[in-house]
Design a protein around this motif. Structure first.
Motif, PDB file in Angstrom:
ATOM      1  N   ALA A  96       0.832  -1.193   0.000  1.00 23.47           N
ATOM      2  CA  ALA A  96       0.000   0.000   0.000  1.00 23.47           C
ATOM      3  C   ALA A  96       0.872   1.251   0.000  1.00 23.47           C
ATOM      4  O   ALA A  96       2.009   1.233   0.469  1.00 23.47           O
ATOM      5  CB  ALA A  96      -0.920  -0.001   1.217  1.00 23.47           C
ATOM      6  N   GLU A  97       0.376   2.345  -0.521  1.00 22.57           N
ATOM      7  CA  GLU A  97       1.123   3.591  -0.574  1.00 22.57           C
ATOM      8  C   GLU A  97       1.523   4.036   0.831  1.00 22.57           C
ATOM      9  O   GLU A  97       0.684   4.182   1.718  1.00 22.57           O
ATOM     10  CB  GLU A  97       0.276   4.683  -1.235  1.00 22.57           C
ATOM     11  N   GLY A  98       2.829   4.210   1.039  1.00 19.74           N
ATOM     12  CA  GLY A  98       3.302   4.669   2.334  1.00 19.74           C
ATOM     13  C   GLY A  98       3.274   3.623   3.430  1.00 19.74           C
ATOM     14  O   GLY A  98       3.484   3.947   4.599  1.00 19.74           O
ATOM     15  N   GLU A  99       3.039   2.371   3.076  1.00 25.92           N
ATOM     16  CA  GLU A  99       2.883   1.342   4.098  1.00 25.92           C
ATOM     17  C   GLU A  99       4.214   1.047   4.805  1.00 25.92           C
ATOM     18  O   GLU A  99       5.260   0.942   4.186  1.00 25.92           O
ATOM     19  CB  GLU A  99       2.357   0.050   3.470  1.00 25.92           C
ATOM     20  N   SER A 100       4.154   0.881   6.098  1.00 30.33           N
ATOM     21  CA  SER A 100       5.310   0.465   6.891  1.00 30.33           C
ATOM     22  C   SER A 100       4.822  -0.536   7.921  1.00 30.33           C
ATOM     23  O   SER A 100       4.041  -0.205   8.800  1.00 30.33           O
ATOM     24  CB  SER A 100       5.954   1.669   7.586  1.00 30.33           C
ATOM     25  N   THR A 101       5.244  -1.787   7.794  1.00 21.95           N
ATOM     26  CA  THR A 101       4.796  -2.821   8.714  1.00 21.95           C
ATOM     27  C   THR A 101       5.988  -3.437   9.415  1.00 21.95           C
ATOM     28  O   THR A 101       7.107  -3.378   8.940  1.00 21.95           O
ATOM     29  CB  THR A 101       4.032  -3.933   7.965  1.00 21.95           C
ATOM     30  N   LYS A 102       5.752  -4.052  10.549  1.00 25.93           N
ATOM     31  CA  LYS A 102       6.832  -4.499  11.406  1.00 25.93           C
ATOM     32  C   LYS A 102       7.452  -5.809  10.944  1.00 25.93           C
ATOM     33  O   LYS A 102       8.665  -5.982  10.982  1.00 25.93           O
ATOM     34  CB  LYS A 102       6.318  -4.647  12.837  1.00 25.93           C
ATOM     35  N   TYR A 103       6.632  -6.759  10.502  1.00 27.26           N
ATOM     36  CA  TYR A 103       7.156  -8.089  10.208  1.00 27.26           C
ATOM     37  C   TYR A 103       7.047  -8.463   8.740  1.00 27.26           C
ATOM     38  O   TYR A 103       7.271  -9.580   8.365  1.00 27.26           O
ATOM     39  CB  TYR A 103       6.428  -9.137  11.044  1.00 27.26           C
ATOM     40  N   ARG A 104       6.669  -7.517   7.913  1.00 27.63           N
ATOM     41  CA  ARG A 104       6.589  -7.802   6.486  1.00 27.63           C
ATOM     42  C   ARG A 104       7.428  -6.748   5.765  1.00 27.63           C
ATOM     43  O   ARG A 104       7.288  -5.569   5.996  1.00 27.63           O
ATOM     44  CB  ARG A 104       5.140  -7.756   5.992  1.00 27.63           C
ATOM     45  N   ARG A 105       8.254  -7.192   4.890  1.00 26.65           N
ATOM     46  CA  ARG A 105       9.138  -6.241   4.225  1.00 26.65           C
ATOM     47  C   ARG A 105       9.237  -6.575   2.739  1.00 26.65           C
ATOM     48  O   ARG A 105       9.201  -7.728   2.350  1.00 26.65           O
ATOM     49  CB  ARG A 105      10.535  -6.273   4.858  1.00 26.65           C
ATOM     50  N   LEU A 106       9.353  -5.547   1.954  1.00 23.04           N
ATOM     51  CA  LEU A 106       9.493  -5.733   0.519  1.00 23.04           C
ATOM     52  C   LEU A 106      10.629  -6.700   0.230  1.00 23.04           C
ATOM     53  O   LEU A 106      11.742  -6.514   0.716  1.00 23.04           O
ATOM     54  CB  LEU A 106       9.768  -4.385  -0.138  1.00 23.04           C
ATOM     55  N   ALA A 107      10.359  -7.733  -0.542  1.00 20.69           N
ATOM     56  CA  ALA A 107      11.362  -8.772  -0.795  1.00 20.69           C
ATOM     57  C   ALA A 107      11.278  -9.247  -2.228  1.00 20.69           C
ATOM     58  O   ALA A 107      10.286  -9.038  -2.915  1.00 20.69           O
ATOM     59  CB  ALA A 107      11.158  -9.944   0.167  1.00 20.69           C
ATOM     60  N   GLN A 108      12.328  -9.896  -2.683  1.00 21.76           N
ATOM     61  CA  GLN A 108      12.343 -10.527  -3.993  1.00 21.76           C
ATOM     62  C   GLN A 108      12.317 -12.035  -3.824  1.00 21.76           C
ATOM     63  O   GLN A 108      12.695 -12.569  -2.777  1.00 21.76           O
ATOM     64  CB  GLN A 108      13.607 -10.144  -4.760  1.00 21.76           C
ATOM     65  N   THR A 109      11.881 -12.706  -4.857  1.00 20.78           N
ATOM     66  CA  THR A 109      11.973 -14.163  -4.871  1.00 20.78           C
ATOM     67  C   THR A 109      12.923 -14.589  -5.979  1.00 20.78           C
ATOM     68  O   THR A 109      13.208 -13.843  -6.909  1.00 20.78           O
ATOM     69  CB  THR A 109      10.601 -14.822  -5.078  1.00 20.78           C
ATOM     70  N   PHE A 110      13.375 -15.820  -5.894  1.00 20.65           N
ATOM     71  CA  PHE A 110      14.444 -16.322  -6.753  1.00 20.65           C
ATOM     72  C   PHE A 110      14.242 -17.827  -6.893  1.00 20.65           C
ATOM     73  O   PHE A 110      13.865 -18.498  -5.928  1.00 20.65           O
ATOM     74  CB  PHE A 110      15.780 -16.018  -6.075  1.00 20.65           C
TER      75      PHE A 110
END
Length: 290
Positions: A96-110
């Motif tokens: 979400a726009e401006g979202e900041s959460t404690k235990y979820r973070r932008l990540a990549q998969t491989f």
């Protein structure tokens, strides 16, 4: 040194992941609300394709099953719960726009050896300082368009909820590629200083974590010293890591070129070449056991 044998998908993806990696917010302990299901597609062969199909504004989250090649779409976020039964799906939600959460973070998969891995550490150009404090290492820093660290709390939440493996991909400055895989990987809670627990090694880079003293160590940063020395390894080696007396395989060390001499204050994995040889690229990943 000759190039080691590593699956072709790794050779391609490792070189382009910095600019072409798909980004998501992963619901790592999520459960779906079936009333919000928008649709269900079978035959989607890759996770990024599933994510692409969720770009419609009505889609708030999605789930992907690698074995069934199946993709689900939802109009709402997933409910966080620690006791979601394993259903073969990994759940994701859009940021979400401006979202900041404690235990979820932008990540990549491989994808490596036919498994999907979540990238939890990535370094390739030295643009991100790894000499960060405890809170930064806890919550994560950087972003998927460059270098990043996903955060110790996320690693703990994920690996404590279900059995996971660890994969470390390493590349020398001359382009030699090697990997270390641990089929058992757990990060303890903050009360135990995010202690590392790995076992069941396989790979080509050598079992540096298991044989060089890092396994079962607590995490240390420049403002939270938990190593086994009277001084601070994090201060001396300019990064947070699972130090003992101090380090033989620190992929969070400063990025330096390889002059052909031993250099410990750098990105190192001693068993890669049986010397302290600065490395040029690393990725650290976790994957739920099949």
């Amino acid at each position: 040194m000759s190039l080691v044998t590593i699956p072709y998908s790794f050779l391609i993806a490792f070189m382009v992941v910095a600019v072409q990696g798909m980004s998501y917010y992963a619901i790592l302990n999520g459960a779906s609300n079936d009333t919000s299901l928008l649709g269900h597609t079978v035959g989607v062969d890759k996770l990024p394709k599933c994510a692409k199909l969720c770009e419609n504004e009505d889609c708030a989250s999605f789930a992907y099953n690698q074995q069934q090649k199946s993709c689900k779409f939802y109009s709402s976020r997933h409910i966080l719960t620690p006791d979601r039964p394993t259903d073969g799906y990994t759940y994701f939600q859009k940021r979400a726009e401006g979202e900041s959460t404690k235990y979820r973070r932008l990540a990549q998969t491989f994808t490596f050896n036919d498994r999907i891995w979540t990238v939890i550490q990535k370094r390739f150009d030295g643009s991100l300082s790894m000499n960060q404090n405890w809170e930064m290492y806890k919550n994560g820093f950087g972003n998927t368009t460059g270098e990043y660290w996903i955060g110790l709390e996320t690693m703990h939440q994920v690996t404590s909820s279900s059995p996971h493996s660890l994969l470390v991909l390493l590349e020398s400055w001359t382009g030699v590629l090697k990997y270390a895989q641990y089929d058992s990987f757990t990060i303890a809670s903050e009360s135990d200083k995010y202690r590392l627990d790995v076992s069941e090694y396989s790979g080509t880079a050598g079992d540096c974590l298991g044989t060089k003293g890092h396994n079962q160590m607590m995490f240390s940063t420049k403002d939270n010293d938990n190593d086994l020395t009277h001084n601070s390894c994090a201060d001396a080696f300019k990064s947070g890591y699972w130090y003992d007396r101090c380090t033989s395989c620190n992929i969070n060390g400063p990025m330096k070129p390889d002059p052909g001499l031993n250099e410990r204050v750098a990105i190192v994995w001693h068993t890669f070449s049986n010397r302290f040889m600065p490395l040029g690229k690393t990725m650290m990943m976790m994957s739920r056991l099949p």
